[in-house]
Design a protein around this motif. Structure first.
Motif, PDB file in Angstrom:
ATOM      1  N   ALA A   8       0.909  -0.758  -0.369  1.00  0.00           N
ATOM      2  CA  ALA A   8      -0.308   0.394   0.164  1.00  0.00           C
ATOM      3  C   ALA A   8       0.979   0.947   0.129  1.00  0.00           C
ATOM      4  CB  ALA A   8      -0.928  -0.371   1.222  1.00  0.00           C
ATOM      5  N   TYR A   9       2.536   1.339  -0.097  1.00  0.00           N
ATOM      6  CA  TYR A   9       3.312   1.937   0.655  1.00  0.00           C
ATOM      7  C   TYR A   9       3.831   2.030  -0.748  1.00  0.00           C
ATOM      8  CZ  TYR A   9       1.709   2.449   4.830  1.00  0.00           C
ATOM      9  OH  TYR A   9       1.272   3.123   6.431  1.00  0.00           O
ATOM     10  N   MET A  10       4.580   3.477  -1.190  1.00  0.00           N
ATOM     11  CA  MET A  10       5.582   3.500  -2.328  1.00  0.00           C
ATOM     12  C   MET A  10       6.745   3.879  -2.094  1.00  0.00           C
ATOM     13  SD  MET A  10       3.042   5.342  -5.083  1.00  0.00           S
ATOM     14  CE  MET A  10       3.924   4.809  -6.624  1.00  0.00           C
ATOM     15  N   THR A  11       7.609   4.276  -2.910  1.00  0.00           N
ATOM     16  CA  THR A  11       9.396   4.924  -2.052  1.00  0.00           C
ATOM     17  C   THR A  11       9.026   5.724  -2.981  1.00  0.00           C
ATOM     18  OG1 THR A  11      10.136   3.471  -3.481  1.00  0.00           O
ATOM     19  CG2 THR A  11      10.563   2.321  -2.128  1.00  0.00           C
ATOM     20  N   ALA A  38       6.686  12.371   4.057  1.00  0.00           N
ATOM     21  CA  ALA A  38       6.045  10.421   4.008  1.00  0.00           C
ATOM     22  C   ALA A  38       4.730  10.275   5.584  1.00  0.00           C
ATOM     23  CB  ALA A  38       7.577  10.083   4.184  1.00  0.00           C
ATOM     24  N   ASP A  39       4.785   9.324   5.137  1.00  0.00           N
ATOM     25  CA  ASP A  39       3.514   7.757   5.182  1.00  0.00           C
ATOM     26  C   ASP A  39       3.973   7.674   6.765  1.00  0.00           C
ATOM     27  OD1 ASP A  39       0.599   9.936   4.748  1.00  0.00           O
ATOM     28  OD2 ASP A  39       1.287   9.029   2.909  1.00  0.00           O
ATOM     29  N   TRP A  48       5.693   7.007   1.583  1.00  0.00           N
ATOM     30  CA  TRP A  48       4.131   6.792   1.111  1.00  0.00           C
ATOM     31  C   TRP A  48       2.892   6.575   0.925  1.00  0.00           C
ATOM     32  CZ3 TRP A  48       8.626   9.125  -0.302  1.00  0.00           C
ATOM     33  CH2 TRP A  48       9.356  11.108   0.034  1.00  0.00           C
ATOM     34  N   ARG A  49       1.560   6.600   1.300  1.00  0.00           N
ATOM     35  CA  ARG A  49       0.778   5.553   0.623  1.00  0.00           C
ATOM     36  C   ARG A  49       0.066   6.078  -0.756  1.00  0.00           C
ATOM     37  NH1 ARG A  49      -0.998   7.163   6.241  1.00  0.00           N
ATOM     38  NH2 ARG A  49      -1.501   5.187   7.629  1.00  0.00           N
ATOM     39  N   VAL A  53      -0.114   9.631  -2.636  1.00  0.00           N
ATOM     40  CA  VAL A  53       0.561  10.124  -4.020  1.00  0.00           C
ATOM     41  C   VAL A  53      -0.992  10.461  -5.337  1.00  0.00           C
ATOM     42  CG1 VAL A  53       2.074   9.149  -6.274  1.00  0.00           C
ATOM     43  CG2 VAL A  53       2.953   8.372  -3.433  1.00  0.00           C
ATOM     44  N   GLN A  54      -1.331   9.148  -5.681  1.00  0.00           N
ATOM     45  CA  GLN A  54      -2.507   9.657  -6.378  1.00  0.00           C
ATOM     46  C   GLN A  54      -3.582  11.052  -6.228  1.00  0.00           C
ATOM     47  OE1 GLN A  54      -4.285   5.024  -6.239  1.00  0.00           O
ATOM     48  NE2 GLN A  54      -3.083   4.604  -7.268  1.00  0.00           N
ATOM     49  N   SER A  55      -3.194  11.518  -4.961  1.00  0.00           N
ATOM     50  CA  SER A  55      -4.457  12.207  -4.768  1.00  0.00           C
ATOM     51  C   SER A  55      -3.653  13.465  -5.093  1.00  0.00           C
ATOM     52  CB  SER A  55      -4.949  12.354  -2.787  1.00  0.00           C
ATOM     53  OG  SER A  55      -5.472  13.341  -2.877  1.00  0.00           O
TER      54      SER A  55
END
Length: 70
Positions: A8-11, A38-39, A48-49, A53-55
């Motif tokens: 569910a996270y991105m680096t 960062a989340d 980051w969730r 990022v998409q939002s």
């Protein structure tokens, strides 16, 4: 602290690939306050969730496009 599955996270590298920019660009966005903090942090890796990022990307001003509609 990670409260969801790691998928569910991105680096920074994941985000750069998603946005089509270099990882250093993402790092610069964060440093300038142009990208959300960062989340979560695991060791020295910021995460980051995916939804964060998409939002952000959906609201991101694009180069060459007007910042406000006509």
């Amino acid at each position: 602290r990670v409260s969801e599955p790691l998928s569910a996270y991105m680096t920074t590298r994941d985000i750069a690939a998603y946005l089509g920019v270099k990882p250093s660009t993402v790092t610069a966005y964060v440093a300038r306050g142009q990208f959300p903090r960062a989340d979560a942090v695991v060791g020295s890796t910021k995460l980051w969730r995916r939804a964060t990022v998409q939002s952000w990307a959906a609201q991101r001003p694009r180069k060459g496009s007007p910042s406000t509609p006509p």
